[in-house]
Design a protein around this motif. Sequence first.
Motif, PDB file in Angstrom:
ATOM      1  N   ALA A  80       1.222  -1.563  -0.043  1.00 50.16           N
ATOM      2  CA  ALA A  80       0.528   0.144  -0.207  1.00 50.16           C
ATOM      3  C   ALA A  80       0.728   1.067   0.161  1.00 50.16           C
ATOM      4  CB  ALA A  80      -0.773   0.236   1.038  1.00 50.16           C
ATOM      5  N   PHE A  81       1.787   1.168   0.788  1.00 50.33           N
ATOM      6  CA  PHE A  81       2.869   2.624   0.976  1.00 50.33           C
ATOM      7  C   PHE A  81       3.247   2.388  -0.804  1.00 50.33           C
ATOM      8  CE2 PHE A  81       2.117   2.318   5.489  1.00 50.33           C
ATOM      9  CZ  PHE A  81       2.861   4.057   5.880  1.00 50.33           C
ATOM     10  N   GLY A  82       3.465   1.657  -1.173  1.00 46.31           N
ATOM     11  CA  GLY A  82       4.026   1.595  -2.540  1.00 46.31           C
ATOM     12  C   GLY A  82       3.227   2.355  -3.468  1.00 46.31           C
ATOM     13  N   GLU A  83       1.873   2.828  -3.578  1.00 48.06           N
ATOM     14  CA  GLU A  83       1.025   3.423  -3.728  1.00 48.06           C
ATOM     15  C   GLU A  83       1.539   4.795  -4.476  1.00 48.06           C
ATOM     16  OE1 GLU A  83      -2.809   0.115  -3.697  1.00 48.06           O
ATOM     17  OE2 GLU A  83      -2.411   1.788  -2.913  1.00 48.06           O
ATOM     18  N   LEU A 136       5.553   9.206  -4.597  1.00 47.16           N
ATOM     19  CA  LEU A 136       7.656  10.662  -3.825  1.00 47.16           C
ATOM     20  C   LEU A 136       7.657  11.464  -5.004  1.00 47.16           C
ATOM     21  CD1 LEU A 136       9.081   7.109  -1.933  1.00 47.16           C
ATOM     22  CD2 LEU A 136       6.777   8.816  -1.157  1.00 47.16           C
ATOM     23  N   PRO A 137       8.117  12.977  -3.973  1.00 45.25           N
ATOM     24  CA  PRO A 137       8.454  14.287  -4.721  1.00 45.25           C
ATOM     25  C   PRO A 137      10.249  13.719  -5.064  1.00 45.25           C
ATOM     26  CG  PRO A 137       8.488  14.180  -2.319  1.00 45.25           C
ATOM     27  CD  PRO A 137       8.272  13.112  -2.716  1.00 45.25           C
ATOM     28  N   ASP A 138      10.822  14.730  -5.553  1.00 48.38           N
ATOM     29  CA  ASP A 138      12.076  13.813  -6.402  1.00 48.38           C
ATOM     30  C   ASP A 138      12.959  14.676  -5.414  1.00 48.38           C
ATOM     31  OD1 ASP A 138      14.437  13.856  -8.175  1.00 48.38           O
ATOM     32  OD2 ASP A 138      13.687  14.936  -9.751  1.00 48.38           O
ATOM     33  N   GLY A 196      10.103  -2.113   5.581  1.00 49.31           N
ATOM     34  CA  GLY A 196       9.493  -2.601   4.274  1.00 49.31           C
ATOM     35  C   GLY A 196       9.986  -1.871   2.828  1.00 49.31           C
ATOM     36  N   PRO A 197      10.390  -1.268   1.757  1.00 47.95           N
ATOM     37  CA  PRO A 197      11.473  -1.017   0.672  1.00 47.95           C
ATOM     38  C   PRO A 197      10.497   0.756   0.800  1.00 47.95           C
ATOM     39  CG  PRO A 197      10.698  -2.748   0.075  1.00 47.95           C
ATOM     40  CD  PRO A 197      10.483  -3.353   1.036  1.00 47.95           C
ATOM     41  N   ASN A 198       8.945   0.436   0.890  1.00 50.60           N
ATOM     42  CA  ASN A 198       8.068   0.994  -0.234  1.00 50.60           C
ATOM     43  C   ASN A 198       7.908   2.209   1.627  1.00 50.60           C
ATOM     44  OD1 ASN A 198       7.535   0.106  -2.080  1.00 50.60           O
ATOM     45  ND2 ASN A 198       5.836  -0.902  -1.621  1.00 50.60           N
ATOM     46  N   SER A 199       7.815   1.577   2.649  1.00 48.29           N
ATOM     47  CA  SER A 199       7.965   1.927   3.610  1.00 48.29           C
ATOM     48  C   SER A 199       8.935   3.236   4.792  1.00 48.29           C
ATOM     49  CB  SER A 199       7.018   1.655   5.006  1.00 48.29           C
ATOM     50  OG  SER A 199       7.405   2.136   6.173  1.00 48.29           O
ATOM     51  N   LEU A 200       9.947   2.685   4.153  1.00 44.97           N
ATOM     52  CA  LEU A 200      11.264   3.160   3.978  1.00 44.97           C
ATOM     53  C   LEU A 200      10.963   4.375   3.680  1.00 44.97           C
ATOM     54  CD1 LEU A 200      13.690   0.579   6.142  1.00 44.97           C
ATOM     55  CD2 LEU A 200      12.884   2.249   6.807  1.00 44.97           C
ATOM     56  N   PHE A 234       8.510   6.194   2.148  1.00 48.78           N
ATOM     57  CA  PHE A 234       8.131   7.206   2.036  1.00 48.78           C
ATOM     58  C   PHE A 234       8.566   8.356   3.658  1.00 48.78           C
ATOM     59  CE2 PHE A 234       4.602   8.840   4.507  1.00 48.78           C
ATOM     60  CZ  PHE A 234       4.115   9.352   3.496  1.00 48.78           C
ATOM     61  N   SER A 235       9.171   8.108   4.191  1.00 48.83           N
ATOM     62  CA  SER A 235       9.323   8.095   5.678  1.00 48.83           C
ATOM     63  C   SER A 235      10.532   8.902   5.608  1.00 48.83           C
ATOM     64  CB  SER A 235      10.418   6.966   6.472  1.00 48.83           C
ATOM     65  OG  SER A 235       8.860   6.085   7.046  1.00 48.83           O
ATOM     66  N   ARG A 236      11.801   8.657   4.036  1.00 50.69           N
ATOM     67  CA  ARG A 236      12.987   9.093   3.566  1.00 50.69           C
ATOM     68  C   ARG A 236      11.976  10.687   2.699  1.00 50.69           C
ATOM     69  NH1 ARG A 236      16.881   5.752   0.368  1.00 50.69           N
ATOM     70  NH2 ARG A 236      17.523   5.214   3.538  1.00 50.69           N
ATOM     71  N   ALA A 237      11.306  10.738   2.801  1.00 51.21           N
ATOM     72  CA  ALA A 237      10.480  11.678   1.476  1.00 51.21           C
ATOM     73  C   ALA A 237      10.419  12.945   3.037  1.00 51.21           C
ATOM     74  CB  ALA A 237       9.923  11.095   0.532  1.00 51.21           C
ATOM     75  N   VAL A 238       9.688  12.000   3.218  1.00 54.29           N
ATOM     76  CA  VAL A 238       9.410  12.782   4.553  1.00 54.29           C
ATOM     77  C   VAL A 238       9.691  13.337   4.471  1.00 54.29           C
ATOM     78  CG1 VAL A 238       7.475  12.600   6.719  1.00 54.29           C
ATOM     79  CG2 VAL A 238       6.425  11.766   4.507  1.00 54.29           C
ATOM     80  N   GLN A 239      10.975  12.960   5.372  1.00 56.38           N
ATOM     81  CA  GLN A 239      12.432  13.490   6.092  1.00 56.38           C
ATOM     82  C   GLN A 239      12.844  14.510   5.927  1.00 56.38           C
ATOM     83  OE1 GLN A 239      14.722  10.322   8.171  1.00 56.38           O
ATOM     84  NE2 GLN A 239      13.234   9.015   8.491  1.00 56.38           N
TER      85      GLN A 239
END
Length: 257
Positions: free
Chosen positions: A91-94, A97-99, A139-143, A145-150
């Motif tokens: 689901a997080f893979g959906e 994410l910003p560049d 998981g890779p998609n969750s990580l 997303f977290s990295r993008a938010v940070q």
Amino acid sequence: MKEDGPHEDRPKAGRRGSVWVTGKERRGRGGQPSGLDRDRITATSVALLDAEGLDRFSMRRLAGELNVTAMSLYWYVDTKDDLLELALDTAFGELPLPDAEDTEADWREQLRALATEYRAMMVRHPWLSPIAGRFLNIGPNSLAFSRAVQRVVGRAGLPAHGVTGAISAVFQFVYGYGTIEGHFHARIADTGLSADEYFQQSLNVASEVAGTSEVLRESLALMDARGGDTVQEMLDRDFVFALDLLIAGIEAMVARG
């Protein structure tokens, strides 16, 4: 909870890590059930969760959907929790994410986009919110997303010790908003009414309860001031305004130095 097979649905205390760390060693060896792979199993799990909800999800039910035996699934996962963790990351893979290289983009607009997509994911997959805190979410998609938010919040100008607090303020709000909205839509789906019909029916029922007339008058005045011709428009307006309040709060904290 009844077991679906020789493995427990719920892990014993101290045993559980993450499917990303303790995945089945047998994957990739010979002898796996023909036509199965973990991606197909995970995609079917997501579809089944969307269609029938978390309470009805089981290894046996999934096996029936895949037209295999429940035992076949244990070549790929140890427990039902493994499947839920895989479905969560899918689901997080959906989420777009910003560049990461676009450091000139407005962090506010990027944060609004991330929060809006997160809300939509919570509404689209109402089974997600009850399990979001049950796993390590590594998981890779969750990580990703977290990295993008940070990265986005990190460009706001907050001191380093305030970044995680800002992230919590925004995304715990979005989590709560999306969870309630998802429950609302699920309740409506059970009635066969549209959202607007259900809303009007609820107002009619509430108006018949003793002592609610004054509260309803005040609430209707606030809803009129908010604007929006449909329930969805009202939900969207509230979300946007609340998110703007949080972003303004981040800006105020940056200005304070």
